[in-house]
Motif scaffolding. Structure first.
Motif, PDB file in Angstrom:
ATOM      1  N   GLY A   1       0.384   9.821  -3.121  1.00  7.59           N
ATOM      2  CA  GLY A   1      -0.067   8.990  -2.012  1.00  7.59           C
ATOM      3  C   GLY A   1       0.345   9.526  -0.656  1.00  7.59           C
ATOM      4  O   GLY A   1       0.845  10.647  -0.521  1.00  7.59           O
ATOM      5  N   LEU A   2       0.125   8.712   0.365  1.00  5.24           N
ATOM      6  CA  LEU A   2       0.476   9.108   1.728  1.00  5.24           C
ATOM      7  C   LEU A   2       1.981   9.277   1.880  1.00  5.24           C
ATOM      8  O   LEU A   2       2.452  10.158   2.617  1.00  5.24           O
ATOM      9  N   THR A   3       2.748   8.441   1.191  1.00  2.00           N
ATOM     10  CA  THR A   3       4.208   8.535   1.255  1.00  2.00           C
ATOM     11  C   THR A   3       4.678   9.911   0.826  1.00  2.00           C
ATOM     12  O   THR A   3       5.504  10.545   1.493  1.00  2.00           O
ATOM     13  N   GLU A   4       4.158  10.391  -0.280  1.00  2.00           N
ATOM     14  CA  GLU A   4       4.599  11.681  -0.816  1.00  2.00           C
ATOM     15  C   GLU A   4       3.938  12.851  -0.106  1.00  2.00           C
ATOM     16  O   GLU A   4       4.570  13.904   0.080  1.00  2.00           O
TER      17      GLU A   4
ATOM     18  N   SER B   1      -0.425   6.815  -6.404  1.00  3.64           N
ATOM     19  CA  SER B   1      -1.115   7.210  -5.177  1.00  3.64           C
ATOM     20  C   SER B   1      -2.090   6.146  -4.700  1.00  3.64           C
ATOM     21  O   SER B   1      -2.133   5.808  -3.511  1.00  3.64           O
ATOM     22  N   GLY B   2      -2.916   5.631  -5.624  1.00  6.27           N
ATOM     23  CA  GLY B   2      -3.902   4.638  -5.230  1.00  6.27           C
ATOM     24  C   GLY B   2      -3.265   3.411  -4.621  1.00  6.27           C
ATOM     25  O   GLY B   2      -3.727   2.885  -3.589  1.00  6.27           O
ATOM     26  N   ILE B   3      -2.184   2.935  -5.229  1.00  7.73           N
ATOM     27  CA  ILE B   3      -1.478   1.768  -4.700  1.00  7.73           C
ATOM     28  C   ILE B   3      -0.848   2.090  -3.354  1.00  7.73           C
ATOM     29  O   ILE B   3      -0.919   1.303  -2.399  1.00  7.73           O
ATOM     30  N   ASP B   4      -0.243   3.252  -3.249  1.00  9.91           N
ATOM     31  CA  ASP B   4       0.428   3.637  -2.004  1.00  9.91           C
ATOM     32  C   ASP B   4      -0.546   3.692  -0.833  1.00  9.91           C
ATOM     33  O   ASP B   4      -0.237   3.223   0.270  1.00  9.91           O
ATOM     34  N   ILE B   5      -1.734   4.243  -1.053  1.00 10.31           N
ATOM     35  CA  ILE B   5      -2.740   4.311   0.017  1.00 10.31           C
ATOM     36  C   ILE B   5      -3.086   2.912   0.499  1.00 10.31           C
ATOM     37  O   ILE B   5      -3.164   2.645   1.706  1.00 10.31           O
ATOM     38  N   ALA B   6      -3.297   1.988  -0.431  1.00  6.81           N
ATOM     39  CA  ALA B   6      -3.654   0.618  -0.061  1.00  6.81           C
ATOM     40  C   ALA B   6      -2.527  -0.072   0.710  1.00  6.81           C
ATOM     41  O   ALA B   6      -2.787  -0.857   1.634  1.00  6.81           O
ATOM     42  N   LEU B   7      -1.284   0.217   0.348  1.00  2.00           N
ATOM     43  CA  LEU B   7      -0.157  -0.390   1.061  1.00  2.00           C
ATOM     44  C   LEU B   7      -0.083   0.099   2.514  1.00  2.00           C
ATOM     45  O   LEU B   7       0.199  -0.684   3.431  1.00  2.00           O
ATOM     46  N   TRP B   8      -0.344   1.373   2.728  1.00  2.00           N
ATOM     47  CA  TRP B   8      -0.364   1.897   4.102  1.00  2.00           C
ATOM     48  C   TRP B   8      -1.515   1.286   4.897  1.00  2.00           C
ATOM     49  O   TRP B   8      -1.379   1.022   6.100  1.00  2.00           O
ATOM     50  N   ASP B   9      -2.632   1.047   4.239  1.00  2.00           N
ATOM     51  CA  ASP B   9      -3.760   0.388   4.896  1.00  2.00           C
ATOM     52  C   ASP B   9      -3.353  -1.010   5.355  1.00  2.00           C
ATOM     53  O   ASP B   9      -3.665  -1.427   6.481  1.00  2.00           O
ATOM     54  N   ILE B  10      -2.642  -1.734   4.491  1.00  2.00           N
ATOM     55  CA  ILE B  10      -2.160  -3.082   4.861  1.00  2.00           C
ATOM     56  C   ILE B  10      -1.197  -3.013   6.027  1.00  2.00           C
ATOM     57  O   ILE B  10      -1.314  -3.788   7.007  1.00  2.00           O
TER      58      ILE B  10
ATOM     59  N   PRO C   1       4.575  -5.688   1.183  1.00  2.00           N
ATOM     60  CA  PRO C   1       3.804  -4.433   1.186  1.00  2.00           C
ATOM     61  C   PRO C   1       4.328  -3.406   2.180  1.00  2.00           C
ATOM     62  O   PRO C   1       3.948  -2.221   2.094  1.00  2.00           O
ATOM     63  N   PHE C   2       5.162  -3.830   3.110  1.00  2.00           N
ATOM     64  CA  PHE C   2       5.734  -2.875   4.064  1.00  2.00           C
ATOM     65  C   PHE C   2       6.773  -1.970   3.417  1.00  2.00           C
ATOM     66  O   PHE C   2       7.104  -0.918   3.972  1.00  2.00           O
ATOM     67  N   GLN C   3       7.280  -2.346   2.268  1.00  2.00           N
ATOM     68  CA  GLN C   3       8.358  -1.590   1.624  1.00  2.00           C
ATOM     69  C   GLN C   3       7.792  -0.458   0.755  1.00  2.00           C
ATOM     70  O   GLN C   3       8.068  -0.351  -0.436  1.00  2.00           O
ATOM     71  N   THR C   4       7.009   0.409   1.365  1.00  2.00           N
ATOM     72  CA  THR C   4       6.350   1.474   0.616  1.00  2.00           C
ATOM     73  C   THR C   4       7.354   2.419  -0.044  1.00  2.00           C
ATOM     74  O   THR C   4       7.137   2.853  -1.181  1.00  2.00           O
ATOM     75  N   GLU C   5       8.416   2.742   0.630  1.00  2.00           N
ATOM     76  CA  GLU C   5       9.404   3.665   0.064  1.00  2.00           C
ATOM     77  C   GLU C   5      10.099   3.034  -1.145  1.00  2.00           C
ATOM     78  O   GLU C   5      10.303   3.685  -2.180  1.00  2.00           O
ATOM     79  N   ARG C   6      10.449   1.760  -1.018  1.00  2.00           N
ATOM     80  CA  ARG C   6      11.119   1.062  -2.114  1.00  2.00           C
ATOM     81  C   ARG C   6      10.197   0.943  -3.325  1.00  2.00           C
ATOM     82  O   ARG C   6      10.620   1.156  -4.474  1.00  2.00           O
TER      83      ARG C   6
END
Length: 392
Positions: A295-298, A94-103, A65-70
């Motif tokens: 998401g947060l990434t973008e 977006s929804g998935i990306d937000i959860a990954l940053w939370d993790i 889950p740390f590999q948000t960019e990938r």
């Protein structure tokens, strides 16, 4: 750490708003989970948003889950439709990306904003959004008179805000949904009604409150210019969604005809979607929704691109406290933040019961939580009142 399971919750219809929030939970093999939200609770397309999260989820089981960019790039490049873009595609991402940053933030024991660059803004100024729906009422109301528009604005100011946002053209004089088309040239009756409502609000709140005018893209280029020129004497803070974002050239034309700063972006997705608006500097305030822009990434990349053109940023926020706090964390970490949207629906019990934290500003300001992650989770109510799908 590996992703073991993704659960998607399409919440049953809310009583007052008639909306269906889409929430998700991502679990890992280390017992840490993250939560996210897809920004398609309103309008048409929520079922598609829930379904696409399920399809995307199958691609990330077993991944770090740390590999948000990938993961983001995989969704974009290798799903075929990712490069075609659109609301449903990027809302699912977006929804998935937000959860990954939370993790990630929980695993590292820090609040999300620390991973986004740290605290740039100690406090996040907020405005009371959509006061035409009522403020601090147990249900949404339909304002029947011009005086009622002023009264609801005052209610918000009494709560500690020094800025409000209102749509004064959406409803007819009796408070029912406007049936007259708001495109082309506004009739004098519609034009004067909108102006009178704003004049009443300005008179009631005084000169030191900022008023944001919301159009929801119901106007087009001609009517947006006509209305802008009529309300310029009222010192409007900014003028939002004045026309469709599908032809960026039209927004530039509106900007040429008014001194009021223009804002928009809840229906613009990714840095590619924002590019023509940024390069033309046709928007003074951009409003990416973290639940649909990528998401947060973008969001961080869009904000950085805007910063090179001296364009300010406000996350569009119209969801549960999960979406709200994702926005607060993101806005805390960017230098070109302007103001935060606090939506009327967050005051309603039907939205509060979905989350374990009542997220409200203090005297019109938010401070990002210091707990690890986003600082919020959804409640058992969501498990019991949703169409639930599990991918493992």
């Amino acid at each position: 750490m590996k992703i073991t399971q993704v659960e998607v919750f399409h919440v049953h219809t809310r009583t007052t708003t008639r909306q269906r929030p889409i929430l998700l939970r991502i679990d890992t093999d280390e017992g840490i989970h993250g939560v996210g939200e897809v920004g398609l609770a309103y309008g048409v397309g929520g079922s598609a948003g829930a379904a696409i999260v399920k399809e995307y989820a199958a691609r990330i089981i077993g991944h770090d889950p740390f590999q948000t960019e990938r993961i983001w790039e995989d969704f974009f490049k290798h799903t075929f439709w990712g490069q075609g873009g659109g609301t449903v595609v990027f809302a699912g991402i977006s929804g998935i990306d937000i959860a990954l940053w939370d993790i990630k933030a929980k695993a590292l024991g820090v609040p999300v904003y620390q991973l986004l660059g740290g605290r740039v803004n100690d406090r996040v100024r907020a405005y009371a959004s959509q006061t035409q729906l009522g403020w601090q009422h147990p249900v949404r109301i339909s304002l029947p008179t011009t005086e009622a528009y002023a009264q609801e604005a005052v209610r918000a100011i009494e709560d500690g805000y020094d800025a409000i946002k209102v749509d004064v053209l959406a409803n007819a004089a009796d408070g029912t949904r406007a049936t007259e088309r708001l495109t082309g040239r506004l009739s004098q009756a519609t034009l004067r009604l909108g102006v009178e409502r704003l004049e009443a609000i300005r008179a009631a709140v005084g000169d030191f409150v900022d008023i944001i005018v919301e159009n929801h893209a119901n106007t087009d280029t001609g009517s947006a210019i006509q209305f802008a020129q009529a309300i310029e004497p009222l010192d409007i803070y900014f003028y939002e969604e004045v026309n469709t974002p599908l032809n960026p050239e039209l927004t530039r034309r509106v900007k040429e005809k008014t001194v009021i700063p223009l804002a928009g972006g809840e229906r613009i997705y990714t840095r590619w979607g924002y590019r023509p608006f940024i390069e033309a500097r046709s928007l003074d305030v951009i409003q990416p929704d973290i639940g649909s822009c990528g998401g947060l990434t973008e969001f961080a990349k869009i904000a950085a691109a805007a910063h090179t053109y001296d364009i300010t940023v406000q996350a569009h926020t119209a969801g549960t406290a999960i979406a709200e706090l994702a926005a607060v964390h993101a806005e805390t970490a960017i230098p070109n933040f302007i103001i935060h949207e606090h939506h009327q629906k967050t005051l309603l019990d039907e939205y509060k019961e979905l989350v374990d934290r009542d997220v409200q500003p203090v005297d019109g300001y938010f401070t990002a939580p210091e707990e690890p992650g986003l600082g919020v989770d959804f409640t058992q109510y969501v498990y019991e009142h949703s169409d639930r799908q599990v991918v493992s």
